[in-house]
Design a protein around this motif. Structure first.
Motif, short mmCIF file in Angstrom:
data_model
loop_
_atom_site.label_atom_id
_atom_site.label_comp_id
_atom_site.label_asym_id
_atom_site.label_seq_id
_atom_site.Cartn_x
_atom_site.Cartn_y
_atom_site.Cartn_z
N GLY A 91 31.16 65.34 -0.89
CA GLY A 91 30.01 65.15 -1.76
C GLY A 91 29.29 63.86 -1.37
N VAL A 92 28.08 63.67 -1.91
CA VAL A 92 27.29 62.48 -1.64
C VAL A 92 26.73 61.94 -2.95
N ILE A 93 26.91 60.65 -3.17
CA ILE A 93 26.32 59.95 -4.29
C ILE A 93 25.19 59.07 -3.74
N THR A 94 23.98 59.23 -4.29
CA THR A 94 22.81 58.50 -3.81
C THR A 94 22.32 57.53 -4.88
N VAL A 95 22.11 56.29 -4.49
CA VAL A 95 21.57 55.26 -5.37
C VAL A 95 20.17 54.89 -4.90
N SER A 96 19.20 54.95 -5.81
CA SER A 96 17.83 54.55 -5.50
C SER A 96 17.45 53.37 -6.37
N GLY A 97 16.93 52.30 -5.75
CA GLY A 97 16.56 51.11 -6.50
C GLY A 97 15.12 50.72 -6.25
N TRP A 98 14.47 50.08 -7.26
CA TRP A 98 13.09 49.66 -7.12
C TRP A 98 12.86 48.39 -7.94
N ASP A 99 11.87 47.65 -7.55
CA ASP A 99 11.50 46.43 -8.26
C ASP A 99 10.97 46.80 -9.65
N SER A 100 11.55 46.19 -10.69
CA SER A 100 11.19 46.59 -12.05
C SER A 100 9.76 46.22 -12.42
N ALA A 101 9.19 45.21 -11.76
CA ALA A 101 7.83 44.79 -12.11
C ALA A 101 6.77 45.57 -11.35
N SER A 102 6.98 45.75 -10.04
CA SER A 102 5.96 46.38 -9.21
C SER A 102 6.19 47.85 -8.95
N GLY A 103 7.45 48.29 -9.12
CA GLY A 103 7.78 49.67 -8.81
C GLY A 103 7.99 49.93 -7.34
N SER A 109 16.80 50.77 0.14
CA SER A 109 16.94 51.93 -0.74
C SER A 109 16.32 53.18 -0.09
N PRO A 110 16.91 54.36 -0.29
CA PRO A 110 18.15 54.59 -1.05
C PRO A 110 19.39 54.36 -0.19
N THR A 111 20.52 54.13 -0.87
CA THR A 111 21.81 54.04 -0.18
C THR A 111 22.67 55.22 -0.62
N GLN A 112 23.53 55.64 0.28
CA GLN A 112 24.36 56.81 -0.01
C GLN A 112 25.83 56.49 0.23
N MET A 113 26.66 57.10 -0.60
CA MET A 113 28.11 56.97 -0.47
C MET A 113 28.71 58.36 -0.30
N GLU A 114 29.47 58.53 0.78
CA GLU A 114 30.13 59.81 1.02
C GLU A 114 31.42 59.86 0.19
N VAL A 115 31.64 60.99 -0.48
CA VAL A 115 32.85 61.21 -1.26
C VAL A 115 33.69 62.26 -0.53
N ILE A 116 34.93 61.89 -0.21
CA ILE A 116 35.84 62.80 0.49
C ILE A 116 37.04 63.06 -0.42
N LEU A 117 37.19 64.30 -0.83
CA LEU A 117 38.26 64.69 -1.74
C LEU A 117 39.22 65.65 -1.04
N THR A 118 40.49 65.32 -1.04
CA THR A 118 41.51 66.19 -0.49
C THR A 118 42.27 66.86 -1.63
N VAL A 119 42.24 68.19 -1.67
CA VAL A 119 42.98 68.96 -2.68
C VAL A 119 44.22 69.53 -1.99
N ASN A 120 45.38 69.03 -2.39
CA ASN A 120 46.64 69.49 -1.82
C ASN A 120 47.09 70.77 -2.50
N PRO A 121 47.63 71.73 -1.74
CA PRO A 121 48.08 72.98 -2.36
C PRO A 121 49.21 72.75 -3.32
N LEU A 122 49.26 73.59 -4.34
CA LEU A 122 50.31 73.50 -5.35
C LEU A 122 51.67 73.72 -4.71
N ALA A 123 52.60 72.83 -5.02
CA ALA A 123 53.95 72.95 -4.48
C ALA A 123 54.64 74.20 -5.03
N VAL A 124 55.39 74.89 -4.16
CA VAL A 124 56.12 76.10 -4.55
C VAL A 124 57.57 75.94 -4.10
N LEU A 125 58.47 75.78 -5.05
CA LEU A 125 59.89 75.65 -4.72
C LEU A 125 60.47 77.02 -4.36
#
Length: 211
Positions: A91-103, A109-125
């Motif tokens: 996934g990607v999280i994007t942050v956008s920033g701007w000057d509050s007075a001038s816009g 800007s923008p900056t992005q953060m990559e999200v890497i999620l590993t889902v491990n399979p359910l253990a089976v005894l």
């Protein structure tokens, strides 16, 4: 006459965030633990307004907007991952920033953060046998028997912790706990015939259970 004109050139905030890559892992069927990241307005000293968006339904970021004059604002990333299958998800999280007075958009800007999620399979005894049967003569001895346990989950196979217990005094095992992945652990079962009379043979059980 001379008119002095003073022009003040206003800078723009410099957007920054940390980290730029966010990793997490979870067992299949569960929600991953929360993570966090920081957003700030950089070095200019001007106020920066910012907003956050993500691009996958299993991410929820809060808060989704705010302002910074240089201080670091902490955002929480919540993971709704119980419905995801085993494997690696991005996934990607994007942050956008701007000057509050001038816009005007903040520097960087923008900056992005990559999200890497590993889902491990359910253990089976898994065990190599469902039952063991043994015969012995009264006053004699019974030969040791054995069975194997392992993690029979889908790839990639993770580690599984297990315990082994007996519910009869005349049964014993040489391993009471362990950790397995692709490899198999051998469990040896011993028999103490002393408390048993003729005809009192019966299997009660050495049970292995995941923890």
């Amino acid at each position: 006459a001379t008119v002095q004109v003073l022009v003040r050139v206003r800078g723009v905030p410099r957007e920054a965030m940390d980290p730029v890559v966010l990793t997490n892992s979870v067992m299949e069927g569960h929600d991953a633990e929360n993570k966090s990241f920081e957003v700030w307005g950089g070095e200019s000293g001007w106020e920066m307004r910012w907003a956050v968006v993500d691009d996958v339904p299993w991410l929820v970021v809060s808060p989704t907007n705010g302002s910074s004059t240089g201080e670091h604002d902490t955002n929480t990333v919540r993971f709704s991952t119980a419905g995801l299958g085993a494997g690696t998800h991005f996934g990607v999280i994007t942050v956008s920033g701007w000057d509050s007075a001038s816009g005007v958009w903040a520097s960087g800007s923008p900056t992005q953060m990559e999200v890497i999620l590993t889902v491990n399979p359910l253990a089976v005894l898994q065990g190599s046998v469902e039952s063991l049967a043994q015969r012995a003569v009264k006053g004699g001895t019974a030969e040791e028997q054995s069975f194997e346990v392992w993690n029979a989950s889908d790839e990639p196979v993770g580690e599984l912790d297990y315990t082994v217990s007996c519910d009869a005094s005349w049964l014993g095992v040489d391993v009471t706990s362990g950790t397995v992945g692709n490899e198999r652990d051998l469990i040896r079962v011993s028999y103490d015939l002393t408390p048993l009379g003729a005809g009192q043979a019966g299997w009660r059980g050495a049970r292995a259970g995941a923890v």
